[in-house]
Design a protein around this motif. Structure first.
Motif, PDB file in Angstrom:
ATOM      1  N   LEU A  41       0.832  -1.202   0.000  1.00  0.00           N
ATOM      2  CA  LEU A  41       0.000   0.000   0.000  1.00  0.00           C
ATOM      3  C   LEU A  41       0.869   1.255   0.000  1.00  0.00           C
ATOM      4  CD1 LEU A  41      -2.782  -1.136   2.498  1.00  0.00           C
ATOM      5  CD2 LEU A  41      -3.113  -0.541   0.089  1.00  0.00           C
ATOM      6  N   GLY A  42       1.973   1.217   0.699  1.00  0.00           N
ATOM      7  CA  GLY A  42       2.893   2.352   0.672  1.00  0.00           C
ATOM      8  C   GLY A  42       3.507   2.551  -0.697  1.00  0.00           C
ATOM      9  N   LYS A  43       3.934   1.460  -1.320  1.00  0.00           N
ATOM     10  CA  LYS A  43       4.535   1.565  -2.654  1.00  0.00           C
ATOM     11  C   LYS A  43       3.554   2.155  -3.659  1.00  0.00           C
ATOM     12  CE  LYS A  43       7.878  -2.239  -2.297  1.00  0.00           C
ATOM     13  NZ  LYS A  43       8.219  -3.599  -2.776  1.00  0.00           N
ATOM     14  N   LEU A  44       2.282   1.781  -3.513  1.00  0.00           N
ATOM     15  CA  LEU A  44       1.256   2.270  -4.438  1.00  0.00           C
ATOM     16  C   LEU A  44       0.680   3.612  -4.008  1.00  0.00           C
ATOM     17  CD1 LEU A  44      -0.559  -1.121  -5.106  1.00  0.00           C
ATOM     18  CD2 LEU A  44       1.038   0.080  -6.609  1.00  0.00           C
ATOM     19  N   ARG A  45       1.176   4.147  -2.873  1.00  0.00           N
ATOM     20  CA  ARG A  45       0.789   5.468  -2.375  1.00  0.00           C
ATOM     21  C   ARG A  45      -0.731   5.615  -2.262  1.00  0.00           C
ATOM     22  NH1 ARG A  45       5.779   5.997  -4.327  1.00  0.00           N
ATOM     23  NH2 ARG A  45       7.133   7.590  -3.417  1.00  0.00           N
ATOM     24  N   ASP A  46      -1.319   4.689  -1.557  1.00  0.00           N
ATOM     25  CA  ASP A  46      -2.779   4.682  -1.385  1.00  0.00           C
ATOM     26  C   ASP A  46      -3.154   5.548  -0.190  1.00  0.00           C
ATOM     27  OD1 ASP A  46      -5.476   3.990  -1.621  1.00  0.00           O
ATOM     28  OD2 ASP A  46      -5.235   2.305  -0.228  1.00  0.00           O
ATOM     29  N   ASP A  84      -0.004  -3.071  16.065  1.00  0.00           N
ATOM     30  CA  ASP A  84      -0.047  -4.494  15.723  1.00  0.00           C
ATOM     31  C   ASP A  84       0.814  -5.293  16.702  1.00  0.00           C
ATOM     32  OD1 ASP A  84      -0.804  -6.160  12.940  1.00  0.00           O
ATOM     33  OD2 ASP A  84       0.862  -7.029  14.069  1.00  0.00           O
ATOM     34  N   GLY A  85       0.409  -6.523  16.928  1.00  0.00           N
ATOM     35  CA  GLY A  85       1.159  -7.374  17.852  1.00  0.00           C
ATOM     36  C   GLY A  85       2.500  -7.826  17.334  1.00  0.00           C
ATOM     37  N   SER A  86       2.770  -7.636  16.032  1.00  0.00           N
ATOM     38  CA  SER A  86       4.049  -8.059  15.436  1.00  0.00           C
ATOM     39  C   SER A  86       4.882  -6.830  15.068  1.00  0.00           C
ATOM     40  CB  SER A  86       3.813  -8.909  14.193  1.00  0.00           C
ATOM     41  OG  SER A  86       3.144 -10.109  14.527  1.00  0.00           O
ATOM     42  N   GLY A  87       6.112  -6.817  15.555  1.00  0.00           N
ATOM     43  CA  GLY A  87       6.975  -5.666  15.335  1.00  0.00           C
ATOM     44  C   GLY A  87       7.229  -5.362  13.877  1.00  0.00           C
ATOM     45  N   GLN A  88       7.383  -6.420  13.056  1.00  0.00           N
ATOM     46  CA  GLN A  88       7.693  -6.162  11.645  1.00  0.00           C
ATOM     47  C   GLN A  88       6.528  -5.488  10.927  1.00  0.00           C
ATOM     48  OE1 GLN A  88       7.038  -9.177  12.864  1.00  0.00           O
ATOM     49  NE2 GLN A  88       6.431 -10.683  11.308  1.00  0.00           N
ATOM     50  N   VAL A  89       5.299  -5.747  11.383  1.00  0.00           N
ATOM     51  CA  VAL A  89       4.134  -5.104  10.780  1.00  0.00           C
ATOM     52  C   VAL A  89       4.123  -3.624  11.155  1.00  0.00           C
ATOM     53  CG1 VAL A  89       1.621  -5.080  10.632  1.00  0.00           C
ATOM     54  CG2 VAL A  89       2.839  -7.262  10.823  1.00  0.00           C
ATOM     55  N   GLN A  90       4.442  -3.320  12.401  1.00  0.00           N
ATOM     56  CA  GLN A  90       4.513  -1.921  12.831  1.00  0.00           C
ATOM     57  C   GLN A  90       5.514  -1.142  11.982  1.00  0.00           C
ATOM     58  OE1 GLN A  90       5.439  -1.824  16.999  1.00  0.00           O
ATOM     59  NE2 GLN A  90       3.763  -3.176  17.578  1.00  0.00           N
ATOM     60  N   VAL A  91       6.691  -1.729  11.780  1.00  0.00           N
ATOM     61  CA  VAL A  91       7.734  -1.055  10.989  1.00  0.00           C
ATOM     62  C   VAL A  91       7.280  -0.876   9.546  1.00  0.00           C
ATOM     63  CG1 VAL A  91      10.066  -1.287  10.076  1.00  0.00           C
ATOM     64  CG2 VAL A  91       9.610  -1.820  12.471  1.00  0.00           C
ATOM     65  N   ALA A  92       6.614  -1.893   8.969  1.00  0.00           N
ATOM     66  CA  ALA A  92       6.117  -1.786   7.595  1.00  0.00           C
ATOM     67  C   ALA A  92       5.060  -0.697   7.479  1.00  0.00           C
ATOM     68  CB  ALA A  92       5.547  -3.127   7.142  1.00  0.00           C
ATOM     69  N   ALA A  93       4.207  -0.557   8.519  1.00  0.00           N
ATOM     70  CA  ALA A  93       3.187   0.487   8.498  1.00  0.00           C
ATOM     71  C   ALA A  93       3.825   1.870   8.529  1.00  0.00           C
ATOM     72  CB  ALA A  93       2.239   0.305   9.680  1.00  0.00           C
ATOM     73  N   VAL A  94       4.856   2.025   9.346  1.00  0.00           N
ATOM     74  CA  VAL A  94       5.573   3.305   9.403  1.00  0.00           C
ATOM     75  C   VAL A  94       6.185   3.625   8.042  1.00  0.00           C
ATOM     76  CG1 VAL A  94       7.590   4.464  10.373  1.00  0.00           C
ATOM     77  CG2 VAL A  94       6.037   3.221  11.872  1.00  0.00           C
ATOM     78  N   ASP A  95       6.829   2.642   7.444  1.00  0.00           N
ATOM     79  CA  ASP A  95       7.450   2.842   6.130  1.00  0.00           C
ATOM     80  C   ASP A  95       6.405   3.219   5.086  1.00  0.00           C
ATOM     81  OD1 ASP A  95       9.801   2.447   4.209  1.00  0.00           O
ATOM     82  OD2 ASP A  95       8.327   1.047   3.397  1.00  0.00           O
ATOM     83  N   ALA A  96       5.246   2.582   5.128  1.00  0.00           N
ATOM     84  CA  ALA A  96       4.183   2.887   4.160  1.00  0.00           C
ATOM     85  C   ALA A  96       3.664   4.309   4.352  1.00  0.00           C
ATOM     86  CB  ALA A  96       3.046   1.877   4.312  1.00  0.00           C
ATOM     87  N   LEU A  97       3.454   4.712   5.582  1.00  0.00           N
ATOM     88  CA  LEU A  97       2.977   6.068   5.856  1.00  0.00           C
ATOM     89  C   LEU A  97       3.954   7.127   5.350  1.00  0.00           C
ATOM     90  CD1 LEU A  97       1.612   5.459   9.455  1.00  0.00           C
ATOM     91  CD2 LEU A  97       0.240   6.214   7.495  1.00  0.00           C
ATOM     92  N   ALA A  98       5.236   6.793   5.322  1.00  0.00           N
ATOM     93  CA  ALA A  98       6.237   7.741   4.827  1.00  0.00           C
ATOM     94  C   ALA A  98       6.022   8.094   3.366  1.00  0.00           C
ATOM     95  CB  ALA A  98       7.635   7.158   5.013  1.00  0.00           C
ATOM     96  N   HIS A  99       5.365   7.213   2.627  1.00  0.00           N
ATOM     97  CA  HIS A  99       5.162   7.448   1.194  1.00  0.00           C
ATOM     98  C   HIS A  99       3.835   8.150   0.899  1.00  0.00           C
ATOM     99  CE1 HIS A  99       8.302   4.320   1.176  1.00  0.00           C
ATOM    100  NE2 HIS A  99       8.673   4.876   0.045  1.00  0.00           N
ATOM    101  N   LEU A 100       3.078   8.437   1.934  1.00  0.00           N
ATOM    102  CA  LEU A 100       1.798   9.116   1.748  1.00  0.00           C
ATOM    103  C   LEU A 100       1.980  10.599   2.042  1.00  0.00           C
ATOM    104  CD1 LEU A 100      -0.579   6.511   3.450  1.00  0.00           C
ATOM    105  CD2 LEU A 100       0.308   6.564   1.113  1.00  0.00           C
TER     106      LEU A 100
END
Length: 783
Positions: free
Chosen positions: A535-540, A553-569
């Motif tokens: 979703l971040g790559k596609l800038r949704d 999220d209960g999983s750390g890697q998901v939290q980091v991925a969400a942060v990275d995605a938000l950076a592209h919005l």
């Protein structure tokens, strides 16, 4: 005081350190008790005592000077006093100078050592006198101290000692002169290099001196020298070349020095003969020198060094690569006849040469997997599509490195034959070959291969499905998206994960985005991870709220991925969420948010990133620094400059690189200011050498008032730049009023072997008012 570096082995030791630290508050009265603790065999306790004493005030420092004279009943105690006075920042130089007059010569030696480590200019007259003391130990200590202090007075004293003819004075003085890096030492060291008694030490000193003007003299000395001295000369020449590269970006003046010798063929033979008894460092040097002057005759010697220790073998291979144009037939034959170990070194040397085609194809059948992989890479560099069929035979290689190397080579070459071979391989019964073929189909997006790839996305084999799913995004077809969406609902978690990841590599569309938004809530953390990332790559922008929810999220890697995605919005809500995440108790999430702020390239992120640069954790400062650089704002330049002096080496290196990458005037001015402050930092010199508008003019302006060290560094930056404008500025530097700039310009023109400046150098060699400019200019004309 931090004593974490010392292992505490017992409760008794911990108690003693506590007692030592408590004594720091008792001032000079605590000195006797602290000195008594210096006899403690524990290194941790002793280090604690030295730190307390070194951090104390003037009265304590003077008490230590008195103890150095009077409390000499224990060697450990004396060593601790010397260490504490060396580390102390209190000015007690007068007291130490007075100790150099002590009748106890051991006290004199200790005081001299401390003054040398303090680089005391005030002590120079006393040290100069002591360098001629009748006691050899005192004289040696004084010589070493003079070498540490440097400067005109110290070097003048060392030159006098070196020429004295007194063996026990000349030897340490020669060593100190080499370490002084003062060009005035050159003439004396060259003369001593011609005397049998001093030659080895003088040659080593010339290497440390690093002056390219010494290269012709060392080459002349090599003619007729013993094998051991020839090896020393090779070491010295390589050291000088390396220094020239650091300072000017080129070692040409040294590398070409041999070619002015009428005895070049004999010198070549001497160097090859010297390899036989050389140790590893000498072999490293000889291997490099043989590349400078090498021809077909030096190839066998360099080939023999391929069997040496790792670093020696690597240098020999690099030298052979320099000679590949003249030694191609020998190298091809050597590759054919070599063992696997030699082949691993020779393939990168000869790879990419058409003459090696057949032997490289033979290497594809070598038992050693490393050789097979290197041969694939080398064949790719040939740009010869006719080797593709041979590479296809390795797509199913049992070693993954080899199969991947073959795949990469095939993709880099391409051809109509590649298409046919790939489509045939896609029907192979060997799963490994089939997967590789699907990757090639995707890479080239062969239209004829789409149906095969789409069908393979639902294959019974999980590996085949993965390969097909990875290839489908390269086909810009609705059918490809449909196949990926179908795969995203497969019962296999691995297949679902691969499909969600692949959807992020498509051009998007509402169907894709809807699938990814739904996947953000999948039961699998890895599906959620790739859904956020996609979703971040596609800038949704519409997924901002969904991504914000994943920060808990209960999983750390998901939290980091969400942060990275938000950076592209680009929406304001995305930035608000990222800003709020900075400072998270989770250090990984905190750093991910800092990275994201940099990616966002928003000016509003600057205060938080600057704040993070002031933190205690080096890893976090490094992340914040990278984010600051990513912002690209003019306001970040002072922070980058400050970070070049960070206490962590990694942060310093990164900051210097980021400053070098900028082309604005602010970065240029900061780099110049840093060089004026610390001209000995080669990394700053090289950074300033990067091309930027107005940079040459700014350096030229700074040279007008530069001292010797700064002028050498600034002219070195011009030499690293290497542009016509920069070279012209160096030439003009030979005519300015500032003596330091003229000296630096002459030295650079010598190193650069600049033919266009011959007339100006000839004039300077005869007419310049500065003797050093005349000497360097004359050396440049005769190099």
């Amino acid at each position: 005081m931090n004593t974490k570096g010392a292992p505490l082995r017992s409760e008794r030791e911990r108690e003693r350190i506590k007692r030592v630290e408590a004594l720091r508050f008792d001032g000079v009265a605590a000195v006797p008790a602290l000195l008594a603790e210096l006899v403690e065999p524990s290194w941790a306790v002793r280090r604690a005592v030295v730190a307390v004493l070194a951090g104390a005030g003037r009265e304590t420092a003077l008490a230590l000077c008195a103890a150095l004279q009077n409390a000499r009943d224990d060697e450990a105690k004396i060593a601790g006093i010397v260490d504490a006075l060396t580390a102390s920042r209190v000015d007690v130089e007068d007291a130490l100078i007075e100790l150099t007059r002590s009748p106890n010569l051991a006290v004199v030696c200790d005081a001299v050592q401390i003054l040398g480590r303090h680089e005391s200019q005030r002590a120079l007259p006393a040290l100069e006198a002591l360098s001629e003391h009748p006691d050899d130990n005192v004289a040696l200590a004084a010589v070493e101290a003079l070498g540490r202090i440097g400067g005109k007075t110290a070097v003048d004293a060392l030159l006098k000692l070196a020429r004295s003819g007194n063996f026990f004075r000349s030897f340490p003085a020669i060593d100190a002169l080499g370490r002084s890096r003062d060009p005035r030492a050159l003439e004396t060291l060259v003369k001593l290099a011609g005397e049998a008694l001093y030659a080895p030490e003088a040659v080593r000193a010339l290497g440390r001196l690093g002056d390219p003007a010494a290269a012709p003299d060392l080459v002349r000395l090599a003619a007729g020298a013993s094998e051991s001295l020839v090896r020393n000369i090779a070491l010295a020449l390589v050291a000088i070349r390396d220094q020239c590269r650091r300072q000017f970006g080129t070692g040409a003046a040294v590398e070409r020095a041999f070619f002015s010798s009428p005895r070049l063929p004999a010198l070549r033979q001497q160097l090859m003969q010297s390899v036989k008894l050389a140790d590893a460092p000498e072999q490293l040097a000889l291997g490099q020198v043989l590349a400078w002057i090498g021809d077909e005759s030096t190839v066998p010697t360099l080939l023999s060094l391929l069997d040496g220790p790792g670093a020696v073998a690597q240098v020999a291979a690099a030298s052979l690569k320099q000679l590949a144009a003249v030694a191609e037939p020998q190298l091809v034959e050597a590759l054919r006849e070599s063992t696997a170990g030699r082949r691993r070194l020779l393939i990168p040397v000869i790879g990419g040469r058409a003459a090696a085609r057949e032997v490289l194809i033979e290497c594809l059948e070598e038992a050693d997997a490393g050789v097979r992989a290197l041969a694939c890479d080398a064949l790719a560099r040939l740009s010869d599509p006719s080797v593709v069929p041979a590479l296809f035979t390795l797509l199913g290689d049992a070693d993954g490195r080899v199969a991947q190397a073959a795949l990469g080579a095939i993709q880099s070459l391409g051809s109509n034959e590649t298409r046919e071979l790939t489509l045939r391989a896609a029907a192979s019964n060997d799963e490994r070959i089939r997967c590789a073929a699907l990757r090639i189909i995707g890479y080239f997006a062969y239209p004829e291969g789409f149906a095969l790839t789409s069908a393979a996305a639902s294959d019974a084999s999980e590996r085949v499905r993965d390969a097909a799913i990875g290839a489908l995004p390269f086909f810009d077809k609705p059918e490809a998206v449909a196949s990926l969406i179908t795969a995203a609902h497969h019962e296999s978690l691995r297949t679902r994960t691969a499909a969600i990841r692949a959807l992020g590599q498509t051009s998007g569309g509402e169907l894709v985005l809807a699938e990814l938004r739904a996947a953000v809530a999948d039961e699998s953390p890895w599906v959620r991870y790739y859904a956020c990332q996609s979703l971040g790559k596609l800038r949704d922008e519409a997924s901002t709220a969904l991504l914000a929810e994943r920060l808990s999220d209960g999983s750390g890697q998901v939290q980091v991925a969400a942060v990275d995605a938000l950076a592209h919005l680009r929406g304001p809500r995305a930035f608000e969420v990222l800003s709020a995440t900075v400072g998270s108790a989770d250090p990984d999430l905190h750093r991910a948010a800092l990275v994201a702020l940099g990616i966002s390239r928003r000016a509003e992120a600057l205060p938080q990133l600057l704040s993070a640069m002031r933190g205690d954790d080096a890893a976090t400062r490094l992340v914040a620094l990278s984010a600051l650089a990513e912002l690209g704002l003019p306001e970040v330049v002072p922070a980058l400059a400050r970070a070049t002096e960070d206490r962590d080496a990694g942060v310093r290196t990164a900051a210097t690189g980021f400053l070098a990458a900028r082309s604005d005037a602010a970065a240029t001015n900061e780099l110049i200011a840093l060089i004026v402050k610390t001209p000995e930092r080669d990394s700053l010199v090289q950074a300033l050498g990067h091309a930027a508008p107005g940079r040459v003019e700014a350096i030229t302006d700074a040279l007008a008032t530069a001292d010797d060290a700064t002028a050498a560094a600034l002219v070195g930056s011009l030499a690293h730049a290497g542009s016509p404008e920069a070279l012209d500025a160096i030439r003009k530097g030979l005519t300015v009023r500032n003596d330091a700039t003229r000296r630096a310009a002459a030295a650079a023109l010598l190193a650069l072997q600049d033919a266009e400046s011959a007339t100006a150098l000839a004039h300077a060699a005869l007419k310049d008012p500065d003797a050093e400019v005349r000497r360097i200019s004359a050396a440049a004309l005769h190099s």
